[in-house]
Design a protein around this motif. Structure first.
Motif, mmCIF file in Angstrom:
data_model
loop_
_atom_site.group_PDB
_atom_site.id
_atom_site.type_symbol
_atom_site.label_atom_id
_atom_site.label_comp_id
_atom_site.label_asym_id
_atom_site.label_seq_id
_atom_site.Cartn_x
_atom_site.Cartn_y
_atom_site.Cartn_z
ATOM 1 N N ASN A 16 55.226 69.033 75.806
ATOM 2 C CA ASN A 16 54.405 68.820 74.794
ATOM 3 C C ASN A 16 55.529 69.498 73.987
ATOM 4 O O ASN A 16 55.089 69.248 72.414
ATOM 5 C CB ASN A 16 52.925 69.204 74.960
ATOM 6 N N ILE A 17 55.293 70.562 73.500
ATOM 7 C CA ILE A 17 55.577 71.826 72.758
ATOM 8 C C ILE A 17 57.044 71.652 72.447
ATOM 9 O O ILE A 17 57.496 71.299 71.142
ATOM 10 C CB ILE A 17 55.756 73.243 73.812
ATOM 11 N N PHE A 19 58.538 68.087 72.567
ATOM 12 C CA PHE A 19 58.172 66.717 71.536
ATOM 13 C C PHE A 19 57.217 67.463 69.683
ATOM 14 O O PHE A 19 57.790 67.583 68.840
ATOM 15 C CB PHE A 19 56.831 66.523 71.710
ATOM 16 N N PHE A 20 56.729 68.418 69.891
ATOM 17 C CA PHE A 20 55.270 68.693 68.579
ATOM 18 C C PHE A 20 57.053 69.880 67.882
ATOM 19 O O PHE A 20 57.007 69.727 66.626
ATOM 20 C CB PHE A 20 54.820 69.970 68.837
ATOM 21 N N LEU A 21 57.387 70.795 68.512
ATOM 22 C CA LEU A 21 58.528 71.097 67.309
ATOM 23 C C LEU A 21 59.544 70.245 66.762
ATOM 24 O O LEU A 21 60.598 70.372 65.682
ATOM 25 C CB LEU A 21 59.272 72.415 68.723
ATOM 26 N N GLU A 22 60.273 69.622 68.264
ATOM 27 C CA GLU A 22 60.790 68.366 67.646
ATOM 28 C C GLU A 22 60.378 67.967 66.720
ATOM 29 O O GLU A 22 61.639 67.427 65.668
ATOM 30 C CB GLU A 22 61.220 68.256 68.647
ATOM 31 N N ARG A 23 59.730 67.516 66.237
ATOM 32 C CA ARG A 23 58.637 66.934 64.808
ATOM 33 C C ARG A 23 58.931 67.621 63.625
ATOM 34 O O ARG A 23 59.433 67.168 62.900
ATOM 35 C CB ARG A 23 57.735 66.807 65.707
ATOM 36 N N GLU A 24 58.805 68.659 63.709
ATOM 37 C CA GLU A 24 58.871 69.994 63.125
ATOM 38 C C GLU A 24 60.402 70.546 62.682
ATOM 39 O O GLU A 24 60.867 71.348 61.937
ATOM 40 C CB GLU A 24 58.446 71.702 63.427
ATOM 41 N N ASP A 104 47.022 77.071 69.912
ATOM 42 C CA ASP A 104 47.030 75.788 69.165
ATOM 43 C C ASP A 104 49.105 76.066 68.571
ATOM 44 O O ASP A 104 49.102 76.904 68.549
ATOM 45 C CB ASP A 104 46.306 76.111 68.027
ATOM 46 N N GLN A 105 48.993 74.353 69.274
ATOM 47 C CA GLN A 105 50.662 74.488 68.584
ATOM 48 C C GLN A 105 51.038 74.560 67.317
ATOM 49 O O GLN A 105 52.122 75.652 66.378
ATOM 50 C CB GLN A 105 51.299 72.465 68.491
ATOM 51 N N ARG A 106 49.780 75.113 66.540
ATOM 52 C CA ARG A 106 50.887 75.289 64.801
ATOM 53 C C ARG A 106 50.660 76.904 64.759
ATOM 54 O O ARG A 106 51.158 77.431 64.133
ATOM 55 C CB ARG A 106 49.001 74.979 63.679
ATOM 56 N N LEU A 109 53.849 77.923 66.038
ATOM 57 C CA LEU A 109 54.771 77.543 64.554
ATOM 58 C C LEU A 109 54.840 78.538 64.048
ATOM 59 O O LEU A 109 55.894 78.943 63.471
ATOM 60 C CB LEU A 109 54.492 76.033 64.036
#
Length: 231
Positions: A16-17, A19-24, A104-106, A109
């Motif tokens: 999940n982490i 995936f989120f970072l790759e989108r960023e 929070d993933q944000r 980031l």
């Protein structure tokens, strides 16, 4: 594109982490234990490591220590251990920041952005330096090897000990507040705690006393510290 190494044994969380970072816009490699993490680190070039504390085979603290023997690559510890003492341990072995689960993933980031910015700024400053050694009162601070030398003796420093020593050696007569030193060395990413500064000063004082026979780091009541040496 920045390349990150994520070391996390909880596979669903790790994916999940990532995936989120790759989108960023980051490239992310995942490893699930400490041994594989070191193998990946030695084979590849990364801009930052996200490192879980509790890992199979070799825990995150040991991984961090091993990496710090050869590199100052930014490391953010990710862990469920939220006690202040645990945070201090993580930072003192060389981590640049510390994030407690759940998060929070944000926020993750934002921490990544902040650590990378500090690292890039430090690299720019290092590139502008032409001298390897910083000297004061017969003490030499080796900027490349992160060690102190006095006559024929030398001792290695942690990343944070080095940063603190460099600040004080550049202006040995100046008094620096604990708040200033904390912000300069640890980046103010955690709630300020003066004990973090005091513990690091204490370790440096002991190392210098054993090498030189002098008691360095004068504590100025109500203000902070300056380097100064006393017999």
């Amino acid at each position: 594109m920045k390349k990150l190494l994520l070391v996390e044994d909880e596979k669903i969380m790790a994916k999940n982490i990532a995936f989120f970072l790759e989108r960023e816009g980051y490239q992310v490699d995942i490893e699930y234990d400490g041994i594989e993490a070191l193998q990946a680190y030695n084979k590849n070039t990364y801009d930052l490591i996200l490192l879980d504390w509790t890992l199979p085979k070799k825990d995150g603290l040991e991984v961090c220590k091993d990496i710090r023997k050869t590199s100052q690559i930014p490391i953010i510890m990710i862990t469920a251990k939220g006690d202040l003492f645990d945070k201090i341990i993580g930072l003192e072995i060389g981590a640049d920041d510390y994030l407690v689960k759940p998060f929070d993933q944000r926020e993750l980031l934002a921490r990544i952005h902040a650590v990378l910015r500090r690292n890039e700024k430090a690299n720019d400053n290092d590139a502008a330096k032409v001298e390897q050694w910083l000297e004061y009162d017969g003490i030499k601070l080796d900027r490349e090897k992160l060690m102190i030398q006095f006559e024929d003796k030398h001792v290695s420093l942690t990343a944070n000990e080095y940063k603190l020593m460099e600040i004080l050696m550049k202006k040995p007569e100046n008094v620096f507040s604990r708040e200033f030193l904390y912000e300069a060395v640890w980046g103010g990413s955690l709630m300020y705690n003066e004990r973090t500064v005091d513990m690091t000063i204490s370790r440096l004082r002991k190392k210098l006393l054993e090498m030189t026979g002098k008691k360095y780091f004068e504590a100025i009541r109500g203000m902070g510290y300056r380097l100064g040496g006393q017999v």
